[in-house]
Design a protein around this motif. Structure first.
Motif, PDB file in Angstrom:
ATOM      1  N   ALA A  22      46.181 -46.958  86.178  1.00  0.00           N
ATOM      2  CA  ALA A  22      45.636 -48.299  86.411  1.00  0.00           C
ATOM      3  C   ALA A  22      46.767 -49.261  86.793  1.00  0.00           C
ATOM      4  N   SER A  23      47.931 -49.112  86.174  1.00  0.00           N
ATOM      5  CA  SER A  23      49.075 -49.965  86.529  1.00  0.00           C
ATOM      6  C   SER A  23      49.518 -49.709  87.952  1.00  0.00           C
ATOM      7  N   ALA A  24      49.636 -48.408  88.317  1.00  0.00           N
ATOM      8  CA  ALA A  24      50.097 -48.061  89.664  1.00  0.00           C
ATOM      9  C   ALA A  24      49.112 -48.584  90.709  1.00  0.00           C
ATOM     10  N   VAL A  80      53.438 -51.553  75.355  1.00  0.00           N
ATOM     11  CA  VAL A  80      52.329 -51.790  76.299  1.00  0.00           C
ATOM     12  C   VAL A  80      52.825 -51.539  77.727  1.00  0.00           C
ATOM     13  N   GLY A  81      54.019 -52.054  78.029  1.00  0.00           N
ATOM     14  CA  GLY A  81      54.595 -51.852  79.361  1.00  0.00           C
ATOM     15  C   GLY A  81      54.934 -50.391  79.609  1.00  0.00           C
ATOM     16  N   GLU A  82      55.591 -49.779  78.638  1.00  0.00           N
ATOM     17  CA  GLU A  82      55.987 -48.372  78.804  1.00  0.00           C
ATOM     18  C   GLU A  82      54.765 -47.477  79.017  1.00  0.00           C
ATOM     19  N   ASP A  83      53.689 -47.773  78.330  1.00  0.00           N
ATOM     20  CA  ASP A  83      52.471 -46.962  78.468  1.00  0.00           C
ATOM     21  C   ASP A  83      51.657 -47.339  79.711  1.00  0.00           C
ATOM     22  N   GLY A  84      52.105 -48.349  80.433  1.00  0.00           N
ATOM     23  CA  GLY A  84      51.373 -48.785  81.628  1.00  0.00           C
ATOM     24  C   GLY A  84      50.036 -49.419  81.279  1.00  0.00           C
ATOM     25  N   SER A 109      22.681 -63.801  90.561  1.00  0.00           N
ATOM     26  CA  SER A 109      22.879 -62.835  89.467  1.00  0.00           C
ATOM     27  C   SER A 109      24.166 -63.118  88.711  1.00  0.00           C
ATOM     28  N   LYS A 110      24.150 -62.755  87.451  1.00  0.00           N
ATOM     29  CA  LYS A 110      25.340 -62.884  86.611  1.00  0.00           C
ATOM     30  C   LYS A 110      26.388 -61.862  87.026  1.00  0.00           C
ATOM     31  N   GLY A 111      27.623 -62.251  86.933  1.00  0.00           N
ATOM     32  CA  GLY A 111      28.726 -61.308  87.111  1.00  0.00           C
ATOM     33  C   GLY A 111      29.302 -60.944  85.758  1.00  0.00           C
ATOM     34  N   THR A 112      30.229 -60.007  85.779  1.00  0.00           N
ATOM     35  CA  THR A 112      31.049 -59.758  84.592  1.00  0.00           C
ATOM     36  C   THR A 112      32.360 -59.125  85.046  1.00  0.00           C
ATOM     37  N   ILE A 113      33.167 -58.639  84.133  1.00  0.00           N
ATOM     38  CA  ILE A 113      34.530 -58.217  84.491  1.00  0.00           C
ATOM     39  C   ILE A 113      34.549 -57.019  85.446  1.00  0.00           C
ATOM     40  N   GLU A 114      35.624 -56.939  86.228  1.00  0.00           N
ATOM     41  CA  GLU A 114      35.829 -55.789  87.110  1.00  0.00           C
ATOM     42  C   GLU A 114      36.420 -54.603  86.336  1.00  0.00           C
ATOM     43  N   GLY A 115      37.284 -54.883  85.370  1.00  0.00           N
ATOM     44  CA  GLY A 115      37.946 -53.798  84.638  1.00  0.00           C
ATOM     45  C   GLY A 115      39.030 -53.147  85.478  1.00  0.00           C
ATOM     46  N   PRO A 116      39.706 -52.145  84.924  1.00  0.00           N
ATOM     47  CA  PRO A 116      40.884 -51.574  85.599  1.00  0.00           C
ATOM     48  C   PRO A 116      40.599 -50.441  86.577  1.00  0.00           C
ATOM     49  N   GLU A 162      28.847 -51.573  96.278  1.00  0.00           N
ATOM     50  CA  GLU A 162      29.775 -50.552  95.800  1.00  0.00           C
ATOM     51  C   GLU A 162      29.439 -50.289  94.336  1.00  0.00           C
ATOM     52  N   LEU A 163      29.352 -49.016  93.994  1.00  0.00           N
ATOM     53  CA  LEU A 163      29.070 -48.613  92.604  1.00  0.00           C
ATOM     54  C   LEU A 163      30.157 -47.647  92.165  1.00  0.00           C
ATOM     55  N   TRP A 164      30.694 -47.866  90.982  1.00  0.00           N
ATOM     56  CA  TRP A 164      31.590 -46.867  90.397  1.00  0.00           C
ATOM     57  C   TRP A 164      31.297 -46.788  88.905  1.00  0.00           C
ATOM     58  N   HIS A 165      31.342 -45.588  88.351  1.00  0.00           N
ATOM     59  CA  HIS A 165      31.080 -45.471  86.911  1.00  0.00           C
ATOM     60  C   HIS A 165      31.696 -44.211  86.336  1.00  0.00           C
ATOM     61  N   ALA A 166      31.759 -44.177  85.007  1.00  0.00           N
ATOM     62  CA  ALA A 166      32.332 -43.034  84.295  1.00  0.00           C
ATOM     63  C   ALA A 166      31.357 -41.863  84.340  1.00  0.00           C
ATOM     64  N   ASP A 167      31.879 -40.669  84.117  1.00  0.00           N
ATOM     65  CA  ASP A 167      31.012 -39.494  84.059  1.00  0.00           C
ATOM     66  C   ASP A 167      30.413 -39.341  82.654  1.00  0.00           C
ATOM     67  N   ASP A 168      29.791 -38.196  82.423  1.00  0.00           N
ATOM     68  CA  ASP A 168      29.081 -37.967  81.167  1.00  0.00           C
ATOM     69  C   ASP A 168      30.036 -37.810  79.969  1.00  0.00           C
ATOM     70  N   LEU A 169      31.352 -37.726  80.257  1.00  0.00           N
ATOM     71  CA  LEU A 169      32.341 -37.686  79.168  1.00  0.00           C
ATOM     72  C   LEU A 169      33.092 -39.009  79.058  1.00  0.00           C
ATOM     73  N   GLY A 170      32.755 -39.968  79.918  1.00  0.00           N
ATOM     74  CA  GLY A 170      33.421 -41.275  79.870  1.00  0.00           C
ATOM     75  C   GLY A 170      34.675 -41.360  80.714  1.00  0.00           C
ATOM     76  N   PHE A 171      34.834 -40.485  81.718  1.00  0.00           N
ATOM     77  CA  PHE A 171      36.045 -40.510  82.553  1.00  0.00           C
ATOM     78  C   PHE A 171      35.750 -41.024  83.956  1.00  0.00           C
ATOM     79  N   TYR A 172      36.744 -41.756  84.520  1.00  0.00           N
ATOM     80  CA  TYR A 172      36.647 -42.290  85.879  1.00  0.00           C
ATOM     81  C   TYR A 172      37.493 -41.458  86.836  1.00  0.00           C
ATOM     82  N   SER A 173      36.910 -41.089  87.991  1.00  0.00           N
ATOM     83  CA  SER A 173      37.692 -40.368  89.003  1.00  0.00           C
ATOM     84  C   SER A 173      38.854 -41.252  89.474  1.00  0.00           C
ATOM     85  N   GLN A 174      39.916 -40.612  89.883  1.00  0.00           N
ATOM     86  CA  GLN A 174      41.175 -41.228  90.347  1.00  0.00           C
ATOM     87  C   GLN A 174      41.997 -41.845  89.210  1.00  0.00           C
ATOM     88  N   PHE A 175      41.488 -41.825  87.992  1.00  0.00           N
ATOM     89  CA  PHE A 175      42.266 -42.327  86.848  1.00  0.00           C
ATOM     90  C   PHE A 175      42.447 -41.241  85.804  1.00  0.00           C
TER      91      PHE A 175
END
Ligand code: DHB
Ligand code: FE
Length: 292
Positions: A22-24, A80-84, A109-116, A162-175
Motif C-alpha cells: 500500500a505504501s509503494a 509504522v514507517g518500517e512496516d510501511g 449518494s453518500k460517499g465514504t473512505i477510499e482506503g489503501p 469501478e468496483l474493487w473488493h476483498a475475496d472470501d478470505l478478506g484479501f485484495y489482489s495486488q496487495f
C-alpha cells in the motif's frame, strides 16, 4: 506443520505484504499526480501542522505523559514507517473525517473512505459484465444492479463504475500475493439508461493487518481490527463529481464498530436470494452531484 498452521502462515504472510504494498502504490500514484510536489501553501501548513503539534502537546500535558510512554510512542512511530503502514494508519483512523468535510455539501449518494487498496485502470467490462475472478473463486455469487442518475433524476448513460473488493478470505489482489492481478476488480460502463448489472461474489469481513505496527497498537489498546464486509466503488459520469464509496451487508457484526469508522446507514444493502440463479442479488442506485 499441520495444514491449519500452514494456512495461518500463508494468511499472515499475505497480510504482512499488504502494508508495504500500500505504501509503494501510494508513492507511485503521488509521483504520477501534481500532488506529488508541494501543493499545500505555507499558510495552510503553518496552520495545520501548528494545530496538530499543539494538540499532541496538550495531550502530553493534560495526561501527564511519562518518558516510558513518550519512548514507546517514538518506537511505535518508527515501526509504522518500517512496516510501511502509514497508508493503513491514516486510512483507518483519519480518512473518514477528511471524507466527511470534503463531501459535506453533496446532495446525491453518500460517499465514504477510499482506503489503501484502490488501483487505477481496472479492466473495462460491458454494462452487465462479470468481475475478473478465478475459475474456482470461493464465495456466494452476488448480483449487484442499479442505475446511475444525476441529482435531478436524469439517467447518466455511459457512467463508469469501478468496483474493487476483498475475496472470501478478506484479501485484495495486488496487495496480498498469489492472486491474479485484477482479481475482483473491474470497471463497468453503464448502458444508455445509466444501468449496470455487476456479477461478482460476496466479500468476507476484513481484518486490517494485525502483525505490523497498526496491529500492535490495536492489541496494546485492547481494540479490534475488523472492518465489516464491504464493496468499494468509484462512480464517475461526464459533468458530474466523482463519488468514492463503499457498500455494506446488513447483519455484519462490525457494521456498528468498524475499525475505520466508514459505515453509514445509507450505505447498507438489502441482499435477497437471487430468484433466477444461485446466490444473492441486490439493487443500489448511485446519484451523482453535478460538477460545482
Ligand atoms: C483498510 C483496508 C480496507 O479494505 C479499507 O476499506 C480501509 C482500510 C486498511 O487496512 O487500512
Ligand atoms: Fe476495503
Amino acid at each position: 506443520m499441520t495444514q491449519n498452521e500452514s494456512f495461518t502462515q500463508e494468511q499472515e504472510a499475505k497480510a504482512a505484504d499488504s502494508g508495504a504494498n500500500a505504501s509503494a502504490r501510494f508513492r507511485e500514484r503521488m509521483a504520477a499526480s501534481a500532488a506529488g510536489g508541494s501543493v499545500v501553501d505555507h499558510e495552510r501548513v503553518n496552520l495545520l501542522a501548528g494545530k496538530a503539534i499543539k494538540a499532541l502537546n496538550d495531550i502530553v500535558i493534560e495526561e501527564k505523559v511519562s518518558y516510558e510512554e513518550y519512548n514507546a510512542l517514538k518506537a511505535w512511530l518508527i515501526k509504522v514507517g518500517e512496516d510501511g503502514e502509514w497508508p493503513l494508519f491514516l486510512d483507518v483512523w483519519l480518512e473518514h473525517s477528511v471524507e466527511e468535510v470534503v463531501n459535506e455539501h453533496r446532495e446525491g449518494s453518500k460517499g465514504t473512505i477510499e482506503g489503501p487498496y484502490y488501483v487505477e485502470d481496472a479492466p473495462e467490462l460491458p454494462w452487465n459484465g462479470t468481475i475478473p475472478m478465478r475459475e474456482d473463486e470461493p464465495g456466494t455469487p452476488f448480483l449487484f444492479k442499479g442505475q446511475v442518475r444525476s441529482v435531478d433524476g436524469r439517467p447518466l448513460p455511459g457512467a463508469k463504475l469501478e468496483l474493487w473488493h476483498a475475496d472470501d478470505l478478506g484479501f485484495y489482489s495486488q496487495f496480498a500475493p498469489g492472486l491474479p492481478e485484477w482479481n475482483l476488480r473491474g470497471t463497468w460502463v453503464a448502458d444508455e439508461e445509466g444501468r449496470y448489472e455487476i456479477h461478482t461474489i460476496r466479500p468476507a469481513p476484513y481484518q486490517i493487518p494485525t502483525e505490523g505496527a497498526c496491529g500492535q497498537l490495536i492489541a496494546a489498546a485492547g481494540w479490534h481490527a475488523w472492518r465489516p464486509a464491504h464493496l468499494h466503488f468509484k462512480v464517475r459520469a461526464q459533468d458530474h463529481q466523482l463519488i468514492t464509496s463503499q457498500l455494506y451487508f446488513p447483519g455484519d457484526p462490525h457494521n456498528d464498530d468498524d475499525v475505520a469508522s466508514a459505515v453509514k446507514p445509507e450505505l447498507l444493502l438489502d441482499p435477497q436470494p437471487n430468484p433466477d440463479a444461485e446466490g444473492e442479488m441486490t439493487t443500489y442506485d448511485f446519484v451523482l452531484d453535478p460538477e460545482a
